[in-house]
Design a protein around this motif. Structure first.
Motif, PDB file in Angstrom:
ATOM      1  N   GLY A 104       2.710   0.989   7.140  1.00 28.33           N
ATOM      2  CA  GLY A 104       2.319   1.757   8.310  1.00 28.33           C
ATOM      3  C   GLY A 104       0.821   1.884   8.439  1.00 28.33           C
ATOM      4  N   ALA A 105       0.389   2.883   9.199  1.00 22.54           N
ATOM      5  CA  ALA A 105      -1.028   3.073   9.491  1.00 22.54           C
ATOM      6  C   ALA A 105      -1.793   3.421   8.226  1.00 22.54           C
ATOM      7  CB  ALA A 105      -1.202   4.164  10.536  1.00 22.54           C
ATOM      8  N   GLY A 106      -3.030   2.976   8.194  1.00 21.53           N
ATOM      9  CA  GLY A 106      -3.863   3.252   7.036  1.00 21.53           C
ATOM     10  C   GLY A 106      -5.308   3.465   7.445  1.00 21.53           C
ATOM     11  N   PRO A 107      -6.241   3.293   6.531  1.00 18.43           N
ATOM     12  CA  PRO A 107      -7.653   3.537   6.833  1.00 18.43           C
ATOM     13  C   PRO A 107      -8.231   2.478   7.758  1.00 18.43           C
ATOM     14  CG  PRO A 107      -7.425   2.608   4.652  1.00 18.43           C
ATOM     15  CD  PRO A 107      -6.039   2.883   5.129  1.00 18.43           C
ATOM     16  N   VAL A 108      -9.343   2.832   8.416  1.00 12.78           N
ATOM     17  CA  VAL A 108     -10.086   1.889   9.254  1.00 12.78           C
ATOM     18  C   VAL A 108     -10.868   0.951   8.336  1.00 12.78           C
ATOM     19  CG1 VAL A 108     -11.871   1.662  11.019  1.00 12.78           C
ATOM     20  CG2 VAL A 108     -10.245   3.566  11.124  1.00 12.78           C
ATOM     21  N   LEU A 109     -10.669  -0.362   8.492  1.00  7.98           N
ATOM     22  CA  LEU A 109     -11.383  -1.321   7.655  1.00  7.98           C
ATOM     23  C   LEU A 109     -12.841  -1.460   8.074  1.00  7.98           C
ATOM     24  CD1 LEU A 109      -8.755  -4.203   7.351  1.00  7.98           C
ATOM     25  CD2 LEU A 109      -9.013  -2.159   5.939  1.00  7.98           C
ATOM     26  N   ALA A 110     -13.101  -1.374   9.370  1.00  4.54           N
ATOM     27  CA  ALA A 110     -14.470  -1.458   9.889  1.00  4.54           C
ATOM     28  C   ALA A 110     -14.508  -0.818  11.260  1.00  4.54           C
ATOM     29  CB  ALA A 110     -14.937  -2.908   9.972  1.00  4.54           C
ATOM     30  N   GLN A 111     -15.625  -0.181  11.561  1.00  2.00           N
ATOM     31  CA  GLN A 111     -15.844   0.390  12.894  1.00  2.00           C
ATOM     32  C   GLN A 111     -16.972  -0.373  13.555  1.00  2.00           C
ATOM     33  OE1 GLN A 111     -15.506   4.630  13.794  1.00  2.00           O
ATOM     34  NE2 GLN A 111     -17.588   4.596  14.596  1.00  2.00           N
ATOM     35  N   LEU A 112     -16.695  -0.936  14.724  1.00  2.00           N
ATOM     36  CA  LEU A 112     -17.657  -1.762  15.438  1.00  2.00           C
ATOM     37  C   LEU A 112     -18.107  -1.041  16.693  1.00  2.00           C
ATOM     38  CD1 LEU A 112     -15.527  -5.024  15.213  1.00  2.00           C
ATOM     39  CD2 LEU A 112     -17.257  -4.249  13.586  1.00  2.00           C
ATOM     40  N   GLU A 113     -19.411  -1.018  16.908  1.00  2.00           N
ATOM     41  CA  GLU A 113     -19.939  -0.337  18.091  1.00  2.00           C
ATOM     42  C   GLU A 113     -19.767  -1.180  19.348  1.00  2.00           C
ATOM     43  OE1 GLU A 113     -20.716   2.769  17.795  1.00  2.00           O
ATOM     44  OE2 GLU A 113     -20.338   2.544  15.642  1.00  2.00           O
ATOM     45  N   ASP A 114     -19.685  -2.492  19.187  1.00  2.00           N
ATOM     46  CA  ASP A 114     -19.564  -3.413  20.318  1.00  2.00           C
ATOM     47  C   ASP A 114     -18.156  -3.331  20.898  1.00  2.00           C
ATOM     48  OD1 ASP A 114     -19.520  -5.461  22.127  1.00  2.00           O
ATOM     49  OD2 ASP A 114     -20.033  -7.041  20.704  1.00  2.00           O
ATOM     50  N   ARG A 115     -18.036  -2.921  22.178  1.00  2.00           N
ATOM     51  CA  ARG A 115     -16.745  -2.801  22.842  1.00  2.00           C
ATOM     52  C   ARG A 115     -16.563  -3.878  23.919  1.00  2.00           C
ATOM     53  NH1 ARG A 115     -14.022   2.127  23.093  1.00  2.00           N
ATOM     54  NH2 ARG A 115     -13.934   1.992  25.365  1.00  2.00           N
ATOM     55  N   ILE A 116     -17.436  -4.884  23.925  1.00  2.00           N
ATOM     56  CA  ILE A 116     -17.322  -5.986  24.880  1.00  2.00           C
ATOM     57  C   ILE A 116     -16.791  -7.239  24.187  1.00  2.00           C
ATOM     58  CG2 ILE A 116     -18.577  -7.497  26.458  1.00  2.00           C
ATOM     59  CD1 ILE A 116     -20.494  -5.203  26.982  1.00  2.00           C
ATOM     60  N   TYR A 117     -17.370  -7.576  23.032  1.00  2.00           N
ATOM     61  CA  TYR A 117     -16.991  -8.806  22.327  1.00  2.00           C
ATOM     62  C   TYR A 117     -15.992  -8.495  21.209  1.00  2.00           C
ATOM     63  CZ  TYR A 117     -20.732 -10.855  25.013  1.00  2.00           C
ATOM     64  OH  TYR A 117     -21.529 -11.280  26.052  1.00  2.00           O
ATOM     65  N   ASP A 118     -14.915  -7.796  21.597  1.00  2.00           N
ATOM     66  CA  ASP A 118     -13.862  -7.450  20.640  1.00  2.00           C
ATOM     67  C   ASP A 118     -12.514  -8.029  21.080  1.00  2.00           C
ATOM     68  OD1 ASP A 118     -13.304  -5.871  22.815  1.00  2.00           O
ATOM     69  OD2 ASP A 118     -13.374  -3.946  21.750  1.00  2.00           O
ATOM     70  N   TYR A 119     -12.564  -9.126  21.834  1.00  2.00           N
ATOM     71  CA  TYR A 119     -11.350  -9.655  22.446  1.00  2.00           C
ATOM     72  C   TYR A 119     -10.700 -10.769  21.623  1.00  2.00           C
ATOM     73  CZ  TYR A 119     -14.811 -13.104  23.939  1.00  2.00           C
ATOM     74  OH  TYR A 119     -15.825 -14.028  23.946  1.00  2.00           O
ATOM     75  N   ASP A 165     -14.752   5.803  21.409  1.00  2.00           N
ATOM     76  CA  ASP A 165     -16.189   5.558  21.294  1.00  2.00           C
ATOM     77  C   ASP A 165     -16.545   4.315  20.491  1.00  2.00           C
ATOM     78  OD1 ASP A 165     -16.915   7.948  22.703  1.00  2.00           O
ATOM     79  OD2 ASP A 165     -16.352   9.080  20.918  1.00  2.00           O
ATOM     80  N   ALA A 166     -15.545   3.537  20.070  1.00  2.00           N
ATOM     81  CA  ALA A 166     -15.841   2.390  19.221  1.00  2.00           C
ATOM     82  C   ALA A 166     -14.642   1.450  19.224  1.00  2.00           C
ATOM     83  CB  ALA A 166     -16.158   2.850  17.792  1.00  2.00           C
TER      84      ALA A 166
END
Length: 412
Positions: A323-338, A311-312
């Motif tokens: 290894g894996a850790g916390p999410v630094l930021a959650q972005l709602e935009d799923r188009i301009y994430d390239y 969803d994000a």
């Protein structure tokens, strides 16, 4: 989370009456591959203590450079760029006419008024997979070489145009398609390539010292990839990030079950001899449905990932050796994430936006911007790159004419 198990042998065919007892061996399941995030390793704790001071969000436009004058009378597409030490950039322009040579264009920094200062012809690289600048200022253009016989690099002096070609991995006669990415550490070039051939997928990791005549080191990745994925990497790669003590980290989306579309963003680490270091690192859990959209590397070997989940889009960081850790930021935009660029201070990241670019604070998840590029009804930011004292954007827009190839230079 349990990994999926698949039976290799079936049941005996039914017969009239009661089935006869069977002495067939018990069905064997495929070895289970991990499907949970790698949380047992040190997690990213933020910028390293010896990081340089942050420049802040890079949302001031220093210059918008129309690249059209570099190839007068010829339409050429800006294929790749790399930041130059003086704050400018180098760009490969590929003419639409395949009989014409590619051009390496240099855009100077502040002392040159951010203008085009040099254009030299270079041997054609059919498909560019990366660009770098060597310590002596020479530009390295990596990809599928013109003759179609190998994959490697063309090293160009941007002032004189003197060029030399270094073949790294030979091309097979039955290849159907090829793609790859590269990274540079000092004078050592690392190259990952994935090639679809008539007999299957070929995947290699190579290293070559561009300052010597020593033959490249080449590693077949079949067993390394199989330790994390049931399928070859193919088009599911994110890229390469140099490690601080030599070697490289390869980021890709692994498919640990028999369903190829169920993926986990995964890192494989290799030392300077291309020997694997540790186990595969999974940045998310299989249930999160993550897929890598872009990566960026820190000077300490941290791998920053833009990962689309259900969803994000998450901005994640995995430290070298961690290894894996916390999410630094959650972005709602799923188009301009390239695309993603992270400043050396590892405080601010820069991403495309519908109107230009935006900045994200990697320590607080605060978003700033966007910086509006104002270049016509249609435009495209293809690359976002870090640069000394700022950032470089490569793309195109419809102002002053349709498909104008553009370079934008940003500062704090």
């Amino acid at each position: 989370m349990l990994a999926a198990c698949w039976l290799l042998t079936g049941c005996p065919s039914p017969a009239d009456g009661e089935p006869e007892p069977t002495t067939a061996p018990t069905a064997q399941a495929l070895p289970a591959l991990p499907t949970g995030a790698s949380t047992g390793l040190p997690a990213y704790n933020g910028p390293p203590p010896d990081a340089p001071p942050s420049l802040g969000p890079l949302l001031a436009l220093r210059a918008a450079v129309d690249l059209t004058p570099a190839t007068p009378g010829v339409f050429a597409r800006a294929q790749w760029a790399v930041a130059a030490p003086d704050g400018g950039a180098h760009v490969v322009l590929t003419p639409a006419d395949g009989d014409l040579p590619q051009q390496l264009v240099t855009v100077g920094g502040v002392s040159a008024g951010y203008s085009i200062t040099g254009v030299v012809a270079m041997p054609r690289v059919v498909d560019v997979w990366g660009m770098h600048v060597l310590p002596d200022g020479a530009v390295v253009v990596v990809g599928d070489l013109e003759e179609g016989s190998s994959y490697g690099a063309v090293v160009v002096d941007p002032a004189s145009g003197t060029a030399r070609t270094t073949a790294v991995v030979p091309a097979s006669d039955d290849r159907l398609s090829a793609d790859g990415r590269s990274a540079l550490s000092g004078s050592t070039l690392y190259l990952f390539l994935t090639v679809q051939t008539g007999s299957g997928q070929l995947e290699r990791l190579a290293a070559v010292d561009l300052a010597s005549d020593v033959a490249p080191t080449v590693r077949d990745l079949v067993s390394d990839v199989a330790s994390a994925s049931r399928f070859p990497i193919s088009r599911q790669f994110g890229g390469l990030v140099p490690r601080p003590d030599g070697g490289v980290t390869l980021a890709f989306d692994a498919s640990p079950t028999e369903d190829a579309v169920l993926r986990i963003p995964t890192l494989l680490r290799f030392d300077a001899r291309l020997e694997p270091v540790g186990e595969p690192v999974r940045a998310t859990d299989l249930a999160e449905g993550g897929e890598i959209q872009a990566i960026s590397g820190g000077v300490d070997g941290t791998v920053f990932l833009l990962v689309e989940v259900r969803d994000a889009t998450w901005l994640l960081a995995v430290p070298d050796g961690g290894g894996a850790g916390p999410v630094l930021a959650q972005l709602e935009d799923r188009i301009y994430d390239y695309a993603l660029a992270v400043e050396p201070a590892q405080v601010w990241g820069l991403l495309p936006s519908p109107v230009g670019v935006r900045a994200v604070d990697l320590t607080t998840a605060e978003e700033r911007g966007p910086l509006r590029l104002e270049c016509g009804p249609n435009f495209d930011v293809r690359q976002v790159l870090t640069a000394p004292g700022g950032a470089v954007l490569l793309g195109e827009c419809d102002d002053p004419r349709e498909d104008t190839q553009m370079l934008w230079l940003l500062g704090p």
